[in-house]
Design an enzyme around this catalytic site. Structure first.
Site, PDB file in Angstrom:
ATOM      1  N   GLU A 230     -12.278   7.050  57.880  1.00 59.19           N
ATOM      2  CA  GLU A 230     -11.477   7.245  59.203  1.00 59.19           C
ATOM      3  C   GLU A 230     -10.331   8.491  58.966  1.00 59.19           C
ATOM      4  O   GLU A 230      -9.777   8.855  57.874  1.00 59.19           O
ATOM      5  CB  GLU A 230     -10.358   6.620  60.151  1.00 59.19           C
ATOM      6  N   CYS A 264      -1.335   8.644  62.415  1.00 64.15           N
ATOM      7  CA  CYS A 264      -3.484   8.618  62.247  1.00 64.15           C
ATOM      8  C   CYS A 264      -3.311   8.533  63.713  1.00 64.15           C
ATOM      9  O   CYS A 264      -4.784   9.801  64.417  1.00 64.15           O
ATOM     10  CB  CYS A 264      -4.046   7.814  61.602  1.00 64.15           C
TER      11      CYS A 264
END
Length: 460
Positions: A230, A264
């Site tokens: 990620e 994020c």
């Protein structure tokens, strides 16, 4: 002389903690211990694993009173938010609860004379490389299901959040996990790459920068280790003409500025239908004025310092470039602590922005947001997709059919409607394009941490 890693607190610039990097002999022992422990652990029943992992979650959650101030010192999050206890508990308990179903064999239609099924087996030793911005949440996403699936786990936590890895180790020890099954190591970048390239790690989970992800891919080349990456994000929001502004504005302000924008899946750019744009901008700015910068230990502080001064300077540079190109600022950011080199950075709202500005195309990861008006759905979708990243995207509308229809065209891992900046552990957490590969959480997360094994048994 042993090399030390120093954790510099963003609160006051002091050395909050320092630890020695693991020596090569220690790393070798950890890898061997993981291999030995996992061979016994895979024979442990799923029910017994669930019992031990529930104790693990309980032990971690019980430390929250100590964890909250540690987080403030390590990465600057205000104590008013109470750490990451709620999300850690929700995700850990959910992944434990669904393990039996997620790991059950796939039964095939009956075929006379044969017994056939597909089992899911642990991949082996999993290396989790965790980031500092949500240091417990991002790590628990993989640690709990990896262990539940029968793997061993080695955790390498970010240098900015050294104490988090130690908290995980303490929870593992208190829960009674077999010795060597979970190990926290303080590793340099060099030793991390060497470990990945050794061929003794079977799966790598990394949350961090795009360049970091590329470095891990290079290190793993030829080992056939699987990857869960990620990486960067530039998550957009689209406010349609039928949006409920009473519900939309405050949620998007929170999505943009919570955790000093170091999320994020935080909102990094907003597109607003021109019919709503003037009112939306006015209300957004009014709400954002309540997000005041301050010392994270003050109970009324909403925005603490960023983790490092260099991160704040990156955002300052993006904002300055946007202003030079015509962007308009809307918040008074005057604060004596907010200066070049300082991690203290006040939130800022920019209008009159476009995609010639870095703040609308490159990851900011800080408390700045650009708001741009669009003519219609088509322009919004085009701009939302004009990015090398794709983690989440949110659409704000009363028409959920339209949200689903438009969301299908957005290049992203998760489509939200009327919410943002949240992980539902029942849904897979994944990204597209430069945001990465693989996925965490949900039943799909278990597929990433296991490998299929077919049984084709002929009766005689």
């Amino acid at each position: 002389m042993t090399e030390l890693v120093k954790l510099i607190s963003p609160v006051d610039g002091s050395v909050y903690a320092e630890r020695p990097y693991a020596e090569q002999a220690e790393i070798e022992r950890a890898v061997e211990a993981a291999k030995t422990a996992r061979l016994a652990w895979r024979e442990t029943t799923l029910g017994e694993r669930a019992k031990i992992m529930t104790h693990f979650a309980d032990a971690l959650i019980a430390m929250n009173e100590e964890i909250v101030p540690e987080l403030a010192w390590q990465m600057g999050r205000p104590v008013r938010y109470g750490g990451e206890k709620g999300g850690v508990e929700e995700r850990a308990r959910h992944m434990i609860a669904i393990a039996e179903k997620a790991l059950s064999p796939i039964e095939l239609p009956e075929k006379p004379g044969f017994i056939r099924h597909i089992a899911r087996e642990p991949v082996g030793t999993v290396l989790v490389i965790a980031p500092w911005n949500y240091p417990y949440l991002t790590a628990v996403n993989s640690i709990v299901p990896a262990l539940m699936a029968g793997n061993a786990v080695i955790l390498k936590h970010a240098s900015q959040t050294l104490l988090v890895g130690e908290r995980f180790q303490l929870a593992a020890d208190r829960a009674g996990l077999p010795k060597g099954l979970f190990q926290n190591l303080v590793l340099s970048h060099r030793d991390t790459e060497h470990l990945i390239g050794s061929g003794r790690i079977d799966h790598i989970v990394f949350t961090g920068s795009v360049e970091g992800g590329r470095a891990i891919e290079r290190a793993a080349a030829g080992t056939f280790a699987t990857l869960g990456l990620e990486l960067g994000g530039k998550d957009p929001a689209f406010v349609r003409a039928d949006a409920d502004l009473d519900q939309t504005v405050d949620n998007l302000v929170d999505g943009a500025f919570f955790n000093s924008g170091q999320s994020c899946c935080g909102i990094e750019r907003i597109y607003v239908d021109r019919a709503l744009y003037p009112e939306f901008l006015e209300r957004f700015v009014a709400s954002a004025k309540g997000w005041k910068l301050g010392n994270p230990f003050d109970a009324d502080t909403v925005v603490g310092p960023m983790a490092r001064g260099s991160f704040a300077d990156h955002v300052r540079a993006q904002t300055a470039e946007a202003i030079r190109k015509g962007a308009v600022t809307h918040l008074d950011t005057h604060d004596e602590r907010d200066r070049e080199g300082s991690p203290y950075l006040a939130p800022q709202v920019l209008s009159n922005v476009d995609h010639q500005m870095a703040v609308m195309r490159e990851e900011s990861f800080g408390p700045v947001i650009g708001i741009m008006q669009v003519a219609d759905d088509e322009e919004a979708i085009t701009l939302m997709n004009d990015s090398p990243y794709g983690l989440t995207a949110s659409i704000w509308t009363r028409d959920l059919d339209a949200a689903a229809r438009l969301g299908a065209r957005v290049e992203t891992g998760t489509v939200f409607a009327n919410r943002c900046d949240y992980l539902d552990p029942s849904l897979v957490w994944t990204g597209v394009k430069d945001t990465g590969k693989g996925g965490a959480l949900s039943e799909v997360g278990y597929q990433m941490l296991t490998q299929p094994k077919s049984f084709h048994l002929k009766k005689i």
